[in-house]
Design a protein around this motif. Structure first.
Motif, PDB file in Angstrom:
ATOM      1  N   LEU A 240      37.083  80.237  69.414  1.00 13.32           N
ATOM      2  CA  LEU A 240      38.479  79.872  69.166  1.00 13.32           C
ATOM      3  C   LEU A 240      38.575  79.114  67.857  1.00 13.32           C
ATOM      4  O   LEU A 240      37.779  78.206  67.595  1.00 13.32           O
ATOM      5  N   VAL A 241      39.538  79.492  67.020  1.00 15.15           N
ATOM      6  CA  VAL A 241      39.863  78.747  65.802  1.00 15.15           C
ATOM      7  C   VAL A 241      41.202  78.051  66.034  1.00 15.15           C
ATOM      8  O   VAL A 241      42.202  78.695  66.352  1.00 15.15           O
ATOM      9  N   LEU A 462      34.845  77.187  76.201  1.00 17.06           N
ATOM     10  CA  LEU A 462      34.438  78.278  75.331  1.00 17.06           C
ATOM     11  C   LEU A 462      33.065  77.990  74.740  1.00 17.06           C
ATOM     12  O   LEU A 462      32.558  76.865  74.795  1.00 17.06           O
ATOM     13  N   GLY A 463      32.486  79.031  74.136  1.00 17.34           N
ATOM     14  CA  GLY A 463      31.168  78.862  73.540  1.00 17.34           C
ATOM     15  C   GLY A 463      31.201  78.087  72.240  1.00 17.34           C
ATOM     16  O   GLY A 463      30.295  77.305  71.954  1.00 17.34           O
ATOM     17  N   HIS A 464      32.242  78.326  71.420  1.00 13.45           N
ATOM     18  CA  HIS A 464      32.349  77.596  70.158  1.00 13.45           C
ATOM     19  C   HIS A 464      33.810  77.502  69.750  1.00 13.45           C
ATOM     20  O   HIS A 464      34.580  78.457  69.887  1.00 13.45           O
ATOM     21  N   VAL A 465      34.174  76.337  69.239  1.00 11.79           N
ATOM     22  CA  VAL A 465      35.537  76.077  68.767  1.00 11.79           C
ATOM     23  C   VAL A 465      35.463  75.539  67.350  1.00 11.79           C
ATOM     24  O   VAL A 465      34.636  74.676  67.045  1.00 11.79           O
ATOM     25  N   VAL A 466      36.306  76.075  66.481  1.00 13.06           N
ATOM     26  CA  VAL A 466      36.485  75.519  65.132  1.00 13.06           C
ATOM     27  C   VAL A 466      37.827  74.801  65.114  1.00 13.06           C
ATOM     28  O   VAL A 466      38.867  75.399  65.397  1.00 13.06           O
ATOM     29  N   LEU A 467      37.805  73.527  64.800  1.00 14.65           N
ATOM     30  CA  LEU A 467      39.017  72.698  64.778  1.00 14.65           C
ATOM     31  C   LEU A 467      39.306  72.298  63.345  1.00 14.65           C
ATOM     32  O   LEU A 467      38.583  71.482  62.759  1.00 14.65           O
ATOM     33  N   ASP A 468      40.351  72.867  62.750  1.00 14.18           N
ATOM     34  CA  ASP A 468      40.683  72.584  61.355  1.00 14.18           C
ATOM     35  C   ASP A 468      41.803  71.551  61.271  1.00 14.18           C
ATOM     36  O   ASP A 468      42.608  71.420  62.185  1.00 14.18           O
TER      37      ASP A 468
END
Length: 691
Positions: A240-241, A462-468
């Motif tokens: 997820l981004v 989730l396996g990986h999250v990018v939080l901008d």
């Protein structure tokens, strides 16, 4: 063996590379044709399998599309030895030469013609240097115009006489004007960025990046790399981004496909917590308080407030026997579940089985031999179900939050020792709504409901999250994101100096603690690749006032960039802004007119009256429409070749406090990639003039 022109080829080097590009594109078309010709009629057992397999084939066909204006490869590595062969391995150039590109392409024999930039063999393209050549003899970068290969540039990494400088093609790609969506940096990744991109999946990373350091692009490339390196695992757990707004998500959504990835979920924090309809707005004080981490304890108490200690025994009748569980034993079971801190819903589901277990213990003591079916039957017994309903009733998250915000006594009971009486009064709605549906929920309220939902039922991870743009989140918002990666990892991207909310984080260690990732590695990017040197220096005048602990960003841009500060008068100000926009449009690339949100309608009308077509943020620019009118509140994360900044004093005045206003101005000043023109009729803020 890599397929490419033979070393005995007599054609000139540029022509050989152009031919290899043409052959690679032909090979990619053949790969797509092979995928399109697949017939699954005889290989699937049923229609479900057929649908799944066809969806996979369709996805592969889409991924094999050739984008004519996007370079298929952008670099070449010539190794001293064929990878894996050792120092005494074959010296065949064909076995040690690799073209580095956006996706893998192979010929009819299966030999690679282009290697995916994420493959291990591609890593030295980004990290090799003359100090550490990583067994690379030559690194070649290619220049493209409209998708056609027009130039190349070589670095001989083992030549002691060669100097280590930034190549002209690399510099030109960094400074190239852009029309269209955000340009990816796959051809220009620097060593310190590549270290972050290729960090392992198990660990979490926080990237503090000044404007123009490429932190957003680094985060997106990290997603693409992780999906390449851990595809099977992330296919199960998901990625997820998270971006700051929908405009920003639309702006970046074309980057990942260019990197070889098509299916990555994107969302805003508001979208993640959309359990209730947001129709209201909080005061800054109320929003700050609702975002305070202390609210988690208030909510925990409120959700559990419905649990009642039993005062009556439970009597289970089975046949001619009656089994009695006294109230004190029921209380022990309830207190144990409370002390374990498990979620409200899970505890409620566990309670009837715990009561049934107590009954089975008595059955066994009486000489019976009950099995699991008996325990299940006892757990469903009407007496047990009635007891569970009375002791541990279900909790409704939205109703719980509604009651906290509208019932002063209920709030006081559960906020005692956590919030002061004054803070409690700040939280309460002036006029309590009649129901969940009629309530005018705010964005901060929705986060509280999400917290309550997690207290009832676990949020899937989730396996990986990018939080901008993470610096703008409140502690409660960090908790909401952290729940989505509680068993996975996270890449946090942000800049403390660009925090433009009253509740923005004061520092990354605190933010990472709220996120549930206190051990995340913190990396700092201070070398800019986008914002011109003069522009970043001008904006950095604000740092002592907005983020005194941060290092001032530098820029590798050889071109200093255009910086103009134009005073105007109140009567001619809009004319001056229009003239600045016209001047910017004479140059190549995109143009952003950034202004305080209250001034946008007037400027939009002025642009239309002057015959200057303009777009809204998130709309894709084109050669015929290159000017975007951007409210300063939506400028974060966006970039334009040329920026016209309208009235800095109005941008700062539109915010609730001076620090937030100056941070908003800092964001607006640093959106320019090639040039910045500041037009002002009112005096500039003192922090910007140095007074």
């Amino acid at each position: 063996m890599p397929a490419h022109p033979s070393t005995t080829d007599t054609r000139d080097p540029l022509r050989r590379e152009q031919d290899h590009l043409a052959e690679s594109r032909a090979a990619l078309r053949a790969m797509r044709a092979d995928a399109e010709s697949l017939d699954i009629a005889d290989v699937t057992a049923n229609w479900v399998n057929a649908e799944v397999l066809q969806a996979q084939i369709d996805s592969r066909i889409k991924a094999l599309a050739d984008h004519a204006h996007t370079p298929l490869f952008f670099g070449r590595l010539d190794y001293l030895h064929a990878p894996g062969a050792g120092e005494d391995g074959p010296e065949d150039a064909d076995a040690s030469r690799f073209y580095i590109g956006r996706r893998h392409v192979h010929d009819a024999d299966g030999d690679p013609m282009v290697v995916d930039w994420r493959a291990p063999v591609s890593q030295p393209f980004y990290r090799a240097s003359r100090k550490e050549p990583m067994d690379v003899a030559l690194r070649r970068r290619f220049g493209f115009t409209g998708g056609e290969l027009t130039a190349y540039e070589d670095e001989h990494l083992t030549d002691p006489a060669a100097e280590e400088t930034t190549g002209r093609l690399l510099q030109a790609e960094i400074e190239r004007p852009r029309v269209g969506p955000m340009r990816d940096i796959v051809a220009t990744i620097q060593p310190e960025q590549d270290v972050i991109v290729r960090a392992g999946l198990a660990g979490s990373v926080c990237v503090q990046g000044a404007p123009g350091t490429g932190k957003t692009a680094v985060g997106l490339h990290r997603v693409a790399y992780l999906l390449y390196a851990h595809r099977e695992r992330l296919a199960r757990t998901g990625t997820l981004v998270i971006g700051p707004n929908d405009s920003f998500l639309r702006y970046i959504e074309q980057v990942l496909p260019a990197l070889g990835e098509l299916d990555v979920q994107q969302a805003t924090v508001e979208g993640l917590v959309a359990h209730v309809e947001v129709r209201g707005e909080d005061s800054p004080e109320a929003a700050r308080l609702k975002g305070d981490a202390r609210m988690a304890e208030v909510l925990r108490r409120a959700v559990r407030s419905g649990v009642r200690m039993p005062t009556e025994p439970v009597v289970v009748v089975r046949g001619s026997r009656r089994w009695r569980i006294p109230a004190y034993e029921l209380e022990e079971i309830v207190r144990e579940l409370l002390d374990r801190g498990i979620r409200h819903g899970a505890a409620r589901e566990a309670l009837p089985r715990r009561i049934a277990h107590a009954v089975l213990v008595r059955m066994e003591a009486a000489g019976e031999a009950p099995d699991d079916r008996v325990q299940d039957a006892v757990a469903r017994n009407p007496a047990v179900k009635a007891a569970v309903k009375a002791i541990w009733p279900p909790a409704d998250p939205a109703r719980t939050v509604l009651r906290l915000l509208s019932d002063a006594d209920f709030l006081a009971e559960h906020a005692e020792g956590v919030l002061t009486p004054g803070e409690q009064r700040t939280l309460l709605w002036p006029k309590p709504p009649r129901s969940v549906r009629s309530a005018r929920w705010s964005a901060a309220d929705a986060v509280l409901v999400d917290e309550a939902c997690d207290l009832v039922e676990r949020t899937p991870s989730l396996g990986h999250v990018v939080l901008d743009e993470a610096q703008d989140l409140s502690p409660m918002q960090y908790r909401a994101v952290g729940r989505r990666c509680s068993t996975g990892s996270v890449t946090v991207l942000g800049d403390i100096a660009q925090g433009t909310t009253p509740w923005s984080t004061p520092g990354w260690p605190e933010a990472l603690t709220h996120l549930g990732k206190p051990d995340a590695r913190i990396e700092e990017l201070t070398e800019g690749f986008r914002v011109p040197r003069d522009v970043i220096a001008y904006a950095s005048r604000l740092l002592p006032s907005i983020a005194p602990g941060l290092k001032e960003a530098t820029s590798v841009r050889e071109s200093a960039g255009d910086l103009r500060v134009l005073p105007s008068t109140a009567g001619t100000h809009e004319d001056a802004v229009l003239e600045a926009c016209r001047a910017a449009l004479t140059r190549e690339g995109s143009v952003g007119l950034i202004a305080a949100a209250p001034r946008v309608p007037a400027l939009s009308a002025a642009l239309s009256a002057a015959g200057l077509p303009h777009l809204a943020p998130g709309e894709e620019t084109s050669p015929d429409a290159r000017l975007t009118l951007v409210p300063a509140t939506l400028a974060k994360g966006l970039e334009y070749d040329y920026v016209v900044l309208d009235e800095p004093a109005a941008i700062t005045a539109a915010e609730p406090d001076e620090r937030t206003g100056l941070r908003r101005l800092y964001v607006a000043l640093t959106r320019a990639v090639s040039g910045l023109t500041v037009v002002h009729a009112e005096p500039l803020p003192d922090a910007l003039t140095g007074r």
